[in-house]
Design an enzyme around this catalytic site. Sequence first.
Site, PDB file in Angstrom:
ATOM      1  N   SER A 163      -5.923  -5.069  12.190  1.00  0.00           N
ATOM      2  CA  SER A 163      -6.250  -3.636  12.180  1.00  0.00           C
ATOM      3  C   SER A 163      -7.089  -3.181  13.361  1.00  0.00           C
ATOM      4  O   SER A 163      -8.070  -2.439  13.206  1.00  0.00           O
ATOM      5  CB  SER A 163      -6.975  -3.247  10.886  1.00  0.00           C
ATOM      6  N   TYR A 183       8.999  -2.368  10.325  1.00  0.00           N
ATOM      7  CA  TYR A 183       8.086  -1.812   9.316  1.00  0.00           C
ATOM      8  C   TYR A 183       8.718  -0.566   8.696  1.00  0.00           C
ATOM      9  O   TYR A 183       8.790  -0.429   7.475  1.00  0.00           O
ATOM     10  CB  TYR A 183       6.753  -1.467   9.991  1.00  0.00           C
ATOM     11  N   GLY A 219      -3.437  -5.914  18.379  1.00  0.00           N
ATOM     12  CA  GLY A 219      -2.078  -6.052  17.845  1.00  0.00           C
ATOM     13  C   GLY A 219      -1.832  -7.379  17.148  1.00  0.00           C
ATOM     14  O   GLY A 219      -0.736  -7.909  17.177  1.00  0.00           O
ATOM     15  N   ASP A 245      -5.411  -0.158   5.903  1.00  0.00           N
ATOM     16  CA  ASP A 245      -6.212  -0.596   7.055  1.00  0.00           C
ATOM     17  C   ASP A 245      -7.401   0.324   7.303  1.00  0.00           C
ATOM     18  O   ASP A 245      -8.531  -0.125   7.479  1.00  0.00           O
ATOM     19  CB  ASP A 245      -5.338  -0.653   8.315  1.00  0.00           C
ATOM     20  N   ASP A 297       0.851  -1.218   0.000  1.00  0.00           N
ATOM     21  CA  ASP A 297       0.000   0.000   0.000  1.00  0.00           C
ATOM     22  C   ASP A 297       0.874   1.250   0.000  1.00  0.00           C
ATOM     23  O   ASP A 297       0.587   2.224  -0.689  1.00  0.00           O
ATOM     24  CB  ASP A 297      -1.021   0.003   1.146  1.00  0.00           C
TER      25      ASP A 297
HETATM   26  C1  GLA Z   1       0.103  -2.654   8.393  1.00  0.00           C
HETATM   27  C2  GLA Z   1      -0.074  -1.222   7.873  1.00  0.00           C
HETATM   28  C3  GLA Z   1      -0.691  -1.225   6.470  1.00  0.00           C
HETATM   29  C4  GLA Z   1       0.074  -2.151   5.530  1.00  0.00           C
HETATM   30  C5  GLA Z   1       0.292  -3.530   6.172  1.00  0.00           C
HETATM   31  C6  GLA Z   1       1.178  -4.407   5.348  1.00  0.00           C
HETATM   32  O1  GLA Z   1      -1.139  -3.264   8.589  1.00  0.00           O
HETATM   33  O2  GLA Z   1      -0.915  -0.485   8.749  1.00  0.00           O
HETATM   34  O3  GLA Z   1      -0.727   0.100   5.976  1.00  0.00           O
HETATM   35  O4  GLA Z   1       1.287  -1.567   5.145  1.00  0.00           O
HETATM   36  O5  GLA Z   1       0.875  -3.411   7.471  1.00  0.00           O
HETATM   37  O6  GLA Z   1       0.568  -4.732   4.153  1.00  0.00           O
END
Ligand code: GLA
Length: 388
Positions: free
Chosen positions: A127, A223, A123, A173, A37
Site C-alpha cells: 500500500s 484486478y 508497488g 488499504d 474488500d
Molecule cells: C489492492 C487494493 C485493495 C484490495 C487488495 C486485494 O491492495 O487496493 O483494495 O482489493 O488489492 O485484497
Amino acid sequence: MFDKAKALEIFEKLYGKGEVRIFFAPGRVNLIGEHIDYNGGYVFPAALELGNYVLVRAREDNTVNLAADDLPGTLASCRLDELETKRGKEWGAYQFGVLDELLKLGIKLCGMDMLFSSTLPFGAGLSSSASIEVVTAYAALKLAGAELSMTEVALLTQRAENNFVGVNCGIMDQFACANGKAGHGMLLDCATVSCQQIPLNLDGYTIVVGNTNKKRGLADSKYNERRCECERGLEMIRTRCTELKNLCELTEDDLAEYDGLLTDETVKARVTHVVSENARVIESVLLLKNGDIPGFGKLLNASHLSLRDLYEVTGRELDAMTEIARAYPGCVGSRMTGAGFGGCTVSIVENSAVEGFIAHVSAEYEKATGLRGDLYASNASDGPVELC
Ligand code: GLA
C-alpha cells in the site's frame, strides 16, 4: 530508514529556509482477507512501521509543489484551483487527487511546499499509494487546522484513487493506513466500513514480510477483470436471491445452494474464493483470540491456495516464496498479501526460527527464481503521526 537530517537539507535546498512540519503515514500488510474488500467482506490488515513521510510548509499563494527525496527537483506543481488538470496516473496525481477531495468537502486548504520520503518498497503490495494519499490528507488537514475522522480520511483518499487516479481499489488499504494501532490487527467490515481493533497476541511468533521483487505487471487490468467476474457472479446469484447486496453476505452453505446458478466455471471459482476467504477471516480472529497461532497459520496457507487456484492472482514468484517458507520448520503459515501478481508475502514464524527462516527463504527463493527476496520481521504499528 528515514533520514530526517538529509530530508530537511533537501527540503531547504528546494524551498529555502523556514519552519518545516513532518508527518508520517504507514503502509500496511494484509494478514488475511484478500480480494474481498470490494465484495463487502471482512479483511484483517495491520499497519507497518514502514511508510511515507512528508515534509511540508505552508505557502502564501495557492500553489502546491511536490518533490521526492530520491528524485531531483520539483516533480509536480499545481494551483489549487487547477487540480482538475492533473487527473491520471502521473507522479503527483495521488496527492493532487487527495487535495481535490478535501476541497470538495469544503476544507480551506493553503498552498504548500511538500517533500516526500518513503521507506516502503513501491508497488510491492504494501500500500505505498494509500500511504502517500493518507499522509497527504493528514498533513494538509493539519496545516489547514481542520479535523476529519480517520474513517473519513480513508473514504476520501479511496475516492481520490478511484476517481482522480482511475484505480478501482477497495477501501482496505486507505483504511488500514489511516487507522493502524500498534500491536493490533484491524478487523474491518468493508460493507459498513466499521472496524474492531484485535490485539495481535502472537505470543512466541513474528510476522515476516517478504518482498518477491517481482513487479506487479498487469496488476491493474487483472484486478479490474477480477472485479468484473465477481460482479457477474453477484448478478447470477441475484436472479434468485434478489436482495443480495454483495457476495460476502453469502455463507458457504448458501453458496452450495446457489451453485447451479453459477453457470460459468471461472466465475464459480472466483465466487468460491470470495465466500471461503471471508469465512477464513472470521475464523482467524476467533483462533487469535484463543491464542491458536498454528491454527491461524493454517488459514493463511489455505488463503494462498485459494488465491492461487480459484482466484488466480499469485504467479510463480509468490508461489515459490510461500512454498519455501511453509516447508521451513517454525513457519506456521505463509501467503501472498495485497493485490497479487507479484509483490509481497506474509508469513508467521516462531521467534526463535526467524533469523534462520529469513536466511533460508532468501537463498532458496533466489535459487528458484533468480530474483533477490527481501524479508524482514515486522510489527503492527500506529496510524498517521506528526513528528516532533
Ligand atoms: C489492492 C487494493 C485493495 C484490495 C487488495 C486485494 O491492495 O487496493 O483494495 O482489493 O488489492 O485484497
